[in-house]
Design a protein around this motif. Structure first.
Motif, PDB file in Angstrom:
ATOM      1  N   VAL A   1       0.964  -1.200   0.116  1.00 60.42           N
ATOM      2  CA  VAL A   1      -0.056   0.055  -0.167  1.00 60.42           C
ATOM      3  C   VAL A   1       0.774   1.306   0.074  1.00 60.42           C
ATOM      4  N   ASP A   2       0.630   2.255  -0.836  1.00 60.26           N
ATOM      5  CA  ASP A   2       1.409   3.362  -1.025  1.00 60.26           C
ATOM      6  C   ASP A   2       0.835   4.436  -0.250  1.00 60.26           C
ATOM      7  N   LEU A   3       1.086   4.778   1.090  1.00 57.36           N
ATOM      8  CA  LEU A   3       0.624   5.741   1.871  1.00 57.36           C
ATOM      9  C   LEU A   3       1.482   6.892   1.973  1.00 57.36           C
ATOM     10  N   GLY A   4       2.390   7.311   1.114  1.00 58.13           N
ATOM     11  CA  GLY A   4       3.138   8.415   1.150  1.00 58.13           C
ATOM     12  C   GLY A   4       4.365   8.386   1.868  1.00 58.13           C
ATOM     13  N   ALA A   5       4.626   7.249   2.351  1.00 59.74           N
ATOM     14  CA  ALA A   5       5.797   6.996   3.116  1.00 59.74           C
ATOM     15  C   ALA A   5       7.080   7.703   2.991  1.00 59.74           C
ATOM     16  N   GLN A   6       7.228   7.559   1.362  1.00 58.21           N
ATOM     17  CA  GLN A   6       8.643   8.167   1.029  1.00 58.21           C
ATOM     18  C   GLN A   6       8.597   9.863   1.230  1.00 58.21           C
ATOM     19  N   THR A   7       7.433  10.454   1.330  1.00 59.28           N
ATOM     20  CA  THR A   7       7.410  11.888   1.433  1.00 59.28           C
ATOM     21  C   THR A   7       7.640  12.341   2.865  1.00 59.28           C
ATOM     22  N   GLY A   8       7.508  11.402   3.915  1.00 58.74           N
ATOM     23  CA  GLY A   8       7.576  11.750   5.062  1.00 58.74           C
ATOM     24  C   GLY A   8       6.208  12.057   5.851  1.00 58.74           C
ATOM     25  N   GLU A   9       5.216  12.011   5.124  1.00 58.42           N
ATOM     26  CA  GLU A   9       3.773  12.192   5.515  1.00 58.42           C
ATOM     27  C   GLU A   9       3.061  11.036   5.232  1.00 58.42           C
ATOM     28  N   ILE A  10       3.084  10.452   6.037  1.00 58.02           N
ATOM     29  CA  ILE A  10       2.237   8.904   5.839  1.00 58.02           C
ATOM     30  C   ILE A  10       0.551   9.173   6.147  1.00 58.02           C
ATOM     31  N   SER A  11      -0.154   8.620   5.153  1.00 58.68           N
ATOM     32  CA  SER A  11      -1.645   8.988   5.464  1.00 58.68           C
ATOM     33  C   SER A  11      -2.261   7.666   6.012  1.00 58.68           C
TER      34      SER A  11
ATOM     35  N   ARG B   1     -17.994  -1.415  10.476  1.00 56.39           N
ATOM     36  CA  ARG B   1     -16.635  -2.126  10.727  1.00 56.39           C
ATOM     37  C   ARG B   1     -15.337  -1.839   9.957  1.00 56.39           C
ATOM     38  N   THR B   2     -15.251  -0.435   9.806  1.00 52.01           N
ATOM     39  CA  THR B   2     -14.080   0.162   9.229  1.00 52.01           C
ATOM     40  C   THR B   2     -13.461   1.017  10.216  1.00 52.01           C
ATOM     41  N   ASN B   3     -12.239   1.346  10.156  1.00 52.32           N
ATOM     42  CA  ASN B   3     -11.434   2.305  11.002  1.00 52.32           C
ATOM     43  C   ASN B   3     -10.231   2.584  10.141  1.00 52.32           C
ATOM     44  N   ASN B   4      -9.386   3.520  10.568  1.00 56.91           N
ATOM     45  CA  ASN B   4      -8.289   4.204  10.009  1.00 56.91           C
ATOM     46  C   ASN B   4      -7.158   3.789  10.989  1.00 56.91           C
ATOM     47  N   TRP B   5      -5.808   3.361  10.123  1.00 57.51           N
ATOM     48  CA  TRP B   5      -4.799   3.116  10.731  1.00 57.51           C
ATOM     49  C   TRP B   5      -3.670   3.819  10.590  1.00 57.51           C
ATOM     50  N   LEU B   6      -2.823   4.526  11.206  1.00 57.13           N
ATOM     51  CA  LEU B   6      -1.573   5.110  10.889  1.00 57.13           C
ATOM     52  C   LEU B   6      -0.315   4.171  11.167  1.00 57.13           C
ATOM     53  N   PRO B   7       0.163   4.036  10.098  1.00 58.83           N
ATOM     54  CA  PRO B   7       1.506   3.155  10.380  1.00 58.83           C
ATOM     55  C   PRO B   7       2.583   4.007  10.959  1.00 58.83           C
ATOM     56  N   GLU B   8       3.633   3.263  11.534  1.00 61.48           N
ATOM     57  CA  GLU B   8       4.408   4.003  12.268  1.00 61.48           C
ATOM     58  C   GLU B   8       5.759   4.412  11.266  1.00 61.48           C
ATOM     59  N   GLY B   9       5.693   3.771  10.203  1.00 61.32           N
ATOM     60  CA  GLY B   9       6.863   4.128   9.161  1.00 61.32           C
ATOM     61  C   GLY B   9       6.529   2.963   8.186  1.00 61.32           C
ATOM     62  N   ALA B  10       7.473   3.208   6.896  1.00 60.20           N
ATOM     63  CA  ALA B  10       7.661   2.588   5.797  1.00 60.20           C
ATOM     64  C   ALA B  10       8.000   0.858   6.306  1.00 60.20           C
ATOM     65  N   GLY B  11       7.883  -0.149   5.327  1.00 65.73           N
ATOM     66  CA  GLY B  11       8.273  -1.463   5.527  1.00 65.73           C
ATOM     67  C   GLY B  11       7.187  -2.213   5.920  1.00 65.73           C
TER      68      GLY B  11
END
Length: 202
Positions: free
Chosen positions: A134-144, A171-181
């Motif tokens: 999933v591409d959440l914009g981790a490379q830009t430093g602002e993860i969605s 039964r949906t929710n948002n999860w914010l990853p700590e970083g890429a990987g």
């Protein structure tokens, strides 16, 4: 008729045999009263166990204390048990398997009435799927945040060890990853059943 149908399916207390009666038990606060009332199609019998001074009797309970006396009283009364009335012609009687999954709460077994939660579908993480990138914009430093979607299971849920309190009705929710990987996502329902997926965040 509906109440009688329910109460007549309650298993008799330990050591008593089925008599074809419907019955209900109760225990008052502080163990001051234990009672049981039963009836067939014609007769009603009630049993109360307690102290005349309203004092507590530790350990008494309607099912364990009063119900056995009720069944013995019916058996010794000498009266023939009168069958309960037949259901009204418009009554809909459905097997548990005919009910929607959300209404299959209990099931009658040889051991009595039990919760049917173990028959409900186990929780499943339907999004993201196992192995997803999933591409959440981790490379830009602002993860969605990533939208999570659950299916099955019984709330409340725990997500990666933390209570999932703001789960929507869908039964949906948002999860914010700590970083890429790689990240492992695990959900556990109130019955202790779990589902896990591993995803790669970019």
């Amino acid at each position: 008729w509906n109440v009688t149908d329910i109460l007549s399916d309650v298993l008799p207390p330990t050591g008593s045999r089925r008599l074809g009666i419907a019955y209900k038990t109760g225990t008052s606060y502080g163990y001051r009263d234990a009672w049981s009332v039963g009836y067939d199609g014609r007769h009603v019998l009630g049993v109360w166990v307690g102290r005349p001074d309203n004092g507590a009797v530790p350990g008494i309970a309607g099912y364990q204390t009063a119900a056995p006396i009720l069944f013995e009283a019916f058996a010794r009364s000498g009266v023939a048990i009168t069958p309960h009335p037949s259901p009204p012609s418009a009554t809909a009687r459905l097997a548990q398997s005919d009910l929607p999954m959300g209404q299959r709460r209990f099931s009658m077994t040889a051991s009595g009435l039990i919760s049917a939660s173990t028959r409900e579908a186990a929780p499943q993480i339907v999004y993201p799927p196992e192995g997803a990138k999933v591409d959440l914009g981790a490379q830009t430093g602002e993860i969605s945040p990533l939208v999570l979607k659950l299916q099955g299971g019984r709330p409340p849920f725990r997500w990666n060890g933390k209570p999932l309190t703001d789960l929507s009705r869908r039964r949906t929710n948002n999860w914010l990853p700590e970083g890429a990987g790689f990240s492992t996502l695990t959900v556990i329902d109130s019955a202790g059943r779990a589902a896990t997926v591993r995803v790669f965040v970019e």
